[in-house]
Structures are given as structure tokens and as C-alpha cells.
Design an enzyme around this catalytic site. Sequence first.
Site, PDB file in Angstrom:
ATOM      1  N   LYS A   1     -68.507  10.401 133.187  1.00  0.00           N
ATOM      2  CA  LYS A   1     -67.547  11.510 133.083  1.00  0.00           C
ATOM      3  C   LYS A   1     -66.299  11.269 133.927  1.00  0.00           C
ATOM      4  CE  LYS A   1     -70.640  14.970 131.302  1.00  0.00           C
ATOM      5  NZ  LYS A   1     -71.914  14.208 131.239  1.00  0.00           N
TER       6      LYS A   1
HETATM    7  C1  LIG Z   1     -72.710  14.046 130.130  1.00  0.00           C
HETATM    8  C2  LIG Z   1     -73.683  12.925 130.085  1.00  0.00           C
HETATM    9  C3  LIG Z   1     -74.235  12.463 128.868  1.00  0.00           C
HETATM   10  C4  LIG Z   1     -73.950  13.135 127.541  1.00  0.00           C
HETATM   11  O1  LIG Z   1     -72.637  12.932 127.104  1.00  0.00           O
HETATM   12  P1  LIG Z   1     -72.008  13.821 125.936  1.00  0.00           P
HETATM   13  O2  LIG Z   1     -70.570  13.509 125.933  1.00  0.00           O
HETATM   14  O3  LIG Z   1     -72.290  15.261 126.327  1.00  0.00           O
HETATM   15  O4  LIG Z   1     -72.704  13.465 124.666  1.00  0.00           O
HETATM   16  C5  LIG Z   1     -75.076  11.362 128.903  1.00  0.00           C
HETATM   17  N1  LIG Z   1     -75.393  10.760 130.073  1.00  0.00           N
HETATM   18  C6  LIG Z   1     -74.895  11.180 131.251  1.00  0.00           C
HETATM   19  C7  LIG Z   1     -75.309  10.478 132.501  1.00  0.00           C
HETATM   20  C8  LIG Z   1     -74.022  12.262 131.310  1.00  0.00           C
HETATM   21  O5  LIG Z   1     -73.528  12.678 132.502  1.00  0.00           O
END
Ligand SMILES: *Cc1c(COP(=O)(O)O)cnc(C)c1O
Length: 484
Positions: free
Chosen positions: A113
Site C-alpha cells: 500500500k
Molecule cells: C491490502 C492488501 C491486500 C489486498 O489488496 P486489494 O487491493 O484490497 O485487493 C493484499 N495483501 C496485503 C498485504 C494488503 O495489505
Amino acid sequence: MKYLSTRGDTSPRGFCDILLEGLAPDGGLYLPTHYPKVDAATLARWRGLRYAELAFEILQLYIDDIPPADLRRLCEATYTERVFGTPQIVPLKPLGEGLFLEALSNGPTLAFKDMAMQLLGQLLEYELARRGEALNILGATSGDTGSAAEYAMRGKRGVNVFMLSPAGRMSPFQQAQMFSLQDANIHNLAIAGVFDDCQDIVKAVSHDLAFKRRHRIGTVNSINWARLLAQVVYYFAGYFQATKTNAQAVSFAVPSGNFGNICAGHVARQMGLPIRRLVLATNENDVLDEFFRSGRYRVRGSAETCETSSPSMDISKASNFERFVFDLLGHDAAAAVRTRELFGPTLAREGGFTLSATEFAPATRVDGFGFASGRSTHADRLATIRDTWARHRVMIDTHTADGLKVAREQLEPGVPMIVLETALPAKFEATIREALGPDAPPPERPPALRELESRPRRFTAMAADAEAVKRYIETHGGPAAAAA
Ligand SMILES: *Cc1c(COP(=O)(O)O)cnc(C)c1O
């Protein structure tokens, strides 16, 4: 470039108009009117670019209301070796048999993120300064999103962050990561309750429109278009590293929750990046795997949503999914009418919907949208972590393990498969120990985070009470305070 809503509102909006918006006023999600196509000559030129340059080239196709020189500067300020650990920013690690891991988790919070949130921090600070405005970001988190937002906004002028988390319910690492921030514009509110209580408070505050306007409350959740756009860049960067020429195609495997990450892959594919398959991996919360197998989208209730060892994928509905359905239905006025019906009344009445065979067919065809999917369980996760450590001495986290498990099932000869590494194992030590046993070394931490848990903490404990949170925002984050 103008932006429209998946539910039909086509009043023309530029990128900076929707930068600070969540949902469109008609309840839909914002998308560009069209996806710019990248021709062979452009793709060939991009192959040699550094990550920040590539980010600029892609972003400027979608952003025409920030002068190019400024946009370039924001990209250069975001994607640095200092913040992301390597000059490549998203280096590829080969795992044999045509499999690669793309490292997206070397930013400050050790999860992918950061890739988008760090850019959003720069864009927000820039746009707020240009308008002479301030913003109070209010959010609820059970871990990853909140910390990524705080690390992106810390010290940014014009921005305050008020992040609600359930007291005592985050992992010790996540809690230390957020509560150790000493920046004056970051406010951790530890709420006596569970995550849903935090989310209810955010909703209650946001529904008080007068308060929201007076205090300029905004969010940075996963439906934000700018976040999605920033994620498109690493699909291109991964492709260039896994191939020698642009005649080759690759597939991507993506651990998925709210469909934000893989939706960015879908956008890259629509732009003409040679992606053969977009392989979507879920954990036991398999709403999306069910859809790509059947054309049926069935939202789960909270009783049916399980807590798993890949917690950032524990979703009951996928908040970005509406974007893909709108594209699948044709990305036009008729598609908006159908999308509005499906995600509005049909979903409310029936808790889901089923597309017709004709509507669904292109979703999984290689000459259509190219999706494939699979699901992974706790046992699969442990086995994949163990196997990857035993064979390659590479430690992966639980979410990435879900991706790798499904990637192996979908591997095709001659087509490199890039698995997106969405977090580092250091964030999930307990499950790693469960998989590898007591004799394996603990997951490595970046040097800067080795004594994280012993740092002083800064947070405010609070009852699960929306009025108390409002009072806190009034005293700590009026527009005047934010602008200071
Ligand atoms: C947010 C997250 C996901 C999921 O991603 P999306 O964009 O919601 O599909 C997967 N793995 C981790 C470690 C995350 O923080």
C-alpha cells in the site's frame, strides 16, 4: 483526461477534482472516460526508464491539470531509493519454473500500500497548497491501510490524520508502527471496541454533512482513483524486468481483497501492456474467486467472513469491483445503467447478482479480459511458505503465499508468471514460525525497524463514541490548525 462515474454521472471532472473524493455523488466509482493506448514505440521507449520516470510517463496520460514539470517533481520525490530500499524500487526475484516475485513491500510500512499512498501524500500536499486549503483525513484501520496512510501523510503541510483503531487488537508490530509516530499532524485514536465500531464512527462522522464540511473531513480509502493509478506503474515495471522484448507476454498473480491491486493490472492490460492472464488469488474469503468461476457475485455477511492468517484479504465485499464490472459491460452509457441496477437495487434486494452468460464470457477469455482465479487456505499458506523457504531460502508473507499457491496452479509453459509480493514476512511473524518451526531464523526486519516496539508511543485512548471523536477533531484539527 476527464473522469466519469460507473453509475452514469458524466459531468466533466479533472483528476484534481476527484483526487480528494471518495464515491461519486451518484454512489458510483470514478473511472477515466477511456484508457489511453500505449503503442509499440512508446512501450519500447519506456523499457529503459527509471521507476520515477516511468511513473511520470504513465501518470501524465491521466493527469492534465497538474503542469508536467510539477508532476515529474512529485514522482521523483516519491519513488526514491531512500524510501523504497533499492534503485529499481520494485526488484524482481526469480523463483524458477518461470515464476518471479515482484517486491512491492519495501516501503516504510512493509506492505504494497505504500507504493500508492506515498504518491498520494505528495499529490495531496501539492494540491492543497495550490488551493490554499487544508484537509482532515479520518479513517478506521485494522492495520495496513492506516499505517500506510500515516507514513505517507506525516509532516505533510495542510493535512491532519485521525486514525481510529481497535484498542489492543492490532498485531504488536502494527501497533508499534503507528503509535511510535511523533509527528504533530498524526493522531492515533485507540477506540475501546472492535474494527467495526471504528468504521461505524467514521460513517457517523461522515454522515454529519455540516460537521464534515466545517472541518474538511476527507478519506484516503482504497476506492480513491489516484491510489489505483499509482499501482498501474508497477505492472509495467515488473513486465520490463521479466522480459527482454515487448513481443513477450507475462501473467501476474495478485493476492486480492478489495480488488484495488488487480484492478490496476486490469487498467495496465487495457492500455496495451502484454499481459496474458491476471490471476486473482483469494484466501478462505472467496467472494471474488466465486465470481470468476461462475459470474455470480455474492456479498458475504459478517458471520460468513472469517478471520484468516492473511488478514488484509479478509473481505466480505470487494469495494473496487464495480469498476471492473462497468468495463466488462462495455464502459459506456448502457453499461452505467446496468451497473447502477446491479450494485444499487439488485445488490440491496438480493445480496448479490449473477451476470448473464454473454455478459460474463469475456471476463476469463484470453482475448477478453484475461482473468483467472483460485483460492488458498491456511494449510496452503503454511505449505507454500515452507516450500519456498526450503527450495529457495526465500521467506514470503502469508498474503504473498496465497498468490504464489494460485500462481502455480495457473502457470503456463513459456509465459513468465509474476507474483506480487504484497507484504514482508516480518509483519506476520507468528504464522511464519508456525510454518517454518522454531529452528528457522525469524523473518528479517529492515535495520530502521529493529527496535520499533521499544520506541515511545503517542496515542489517545477513547470510548467508542462518535461525539467524543468529533470533539477531538474540533480541538486538534480545525482547518486553521491543519493549515498551520
Ligand atoms: C491490502 C492488501 C491486500 C489486498 O489488496 P486489494 O487491493 O484490497 O485487493 C493484499 N495483501 C496485503 C498485504 C494488503 O495489505
